[in-house]
Write a protein that holds these residues in place. Structure first.
Motif, PDB file in Angstrom:
ATOM      1  N   GLY A 140       0.805  -1.218   0.000  1.00 34.24           N
ATOM      2  CA  GLY A 140       0.000   0.000   0.000  1.00 34.24           C
ATOM      3  C   GLY A 140       0.833   1.260   0.000  1.00 34.24           C
TER       4      GLY A 140
ATOM      5  N   SER B  10      -1.057   2.277  -9.242  1.00 34.48           N
ATOM      6  CA  SER B  10      -1.075   2.228  -7.777  1.00 34.48           C
ATOM      7  C   SER B  10       0.223   2.774  -7.181  1.00 34.48           C
TER       8      SER B  10
ATOM      9  N   SER C 133       2.728   1.337  -6.155  1.00 30.43           N
ATOM     10  CA  SER C 133       3.053   0.559  -4.960  1.00 30.43           C
ATOM     11  C   SER C 133       4.314  -0.272  -5.165  1.00 30.43           C
TER      12      SER C 133
END
Length: 137
Positions: free
Chosen positions: A5, A76, A78
């Motif tokens: 995350g 994302s 990430s």
């Protein structure tokens, strides 16, 4: 170790990685077209070319799949996106051996992608909304 995350890339790095991944995707598409040409045009005349044609087709599939996955995960920003970019670059390197003279382009793209994916980046450098480029705090 970063979690999935955590943001590891800035917007600028993401944009550059996306461009490099699209070039890698183009290389994969050219390799796939070459594999089709070998399998359709050369194999009927030369049965020994079947092994080479299948190996080029497998290389094309692996490059296209790994690059597509990296492009899918990249928004994302990430750690998973970083790993996918590194894997796509690493898989593009051995692909350069199979594709002949196109291999030089594959090596340059793979090393560029690997460099962009691995050099340090600070996602906190992203300019917020309303902050002109070059005027970061």
């Amino acid at each position: 170790m970063t979690t999935t995350g955590t943001v590891v890339y800035s917007q600028d790095r993401t944009r550059r990685l996306r461009l490099a991944l699209y070039v890698a995707l183009g290389v994969g598409a050219v390799v796939a077209a070459y594999a089709v040409w070998v399998l359709v045009g050369v194999v009927p005349d030369d049965a020994d070319a079947l092994t080479y044609g299948v190996s080029v087709a497998v290389v094309a599939a692996v490059v296209l799949a790994s690059t597509g996955l990296a492009l899918r995960l990249l928004p994302s920003r990430s750690a998973a996106a970083k790993r996918a970019c590194v894997v796509a670059a690493v898989l593009l390197l051995p692909a350069s051996v199979v594709v002949g003279q196109l291999g030089f382009v594959a090596i340059v793209v793979a090393l560029s992608l690997l460099f962009l994916a691995l050099i340090a980046d600070d996602p906190s450098l992203d300019a917020g909304p309303g902050v002109p480029k070059g005027h970061r705090p």
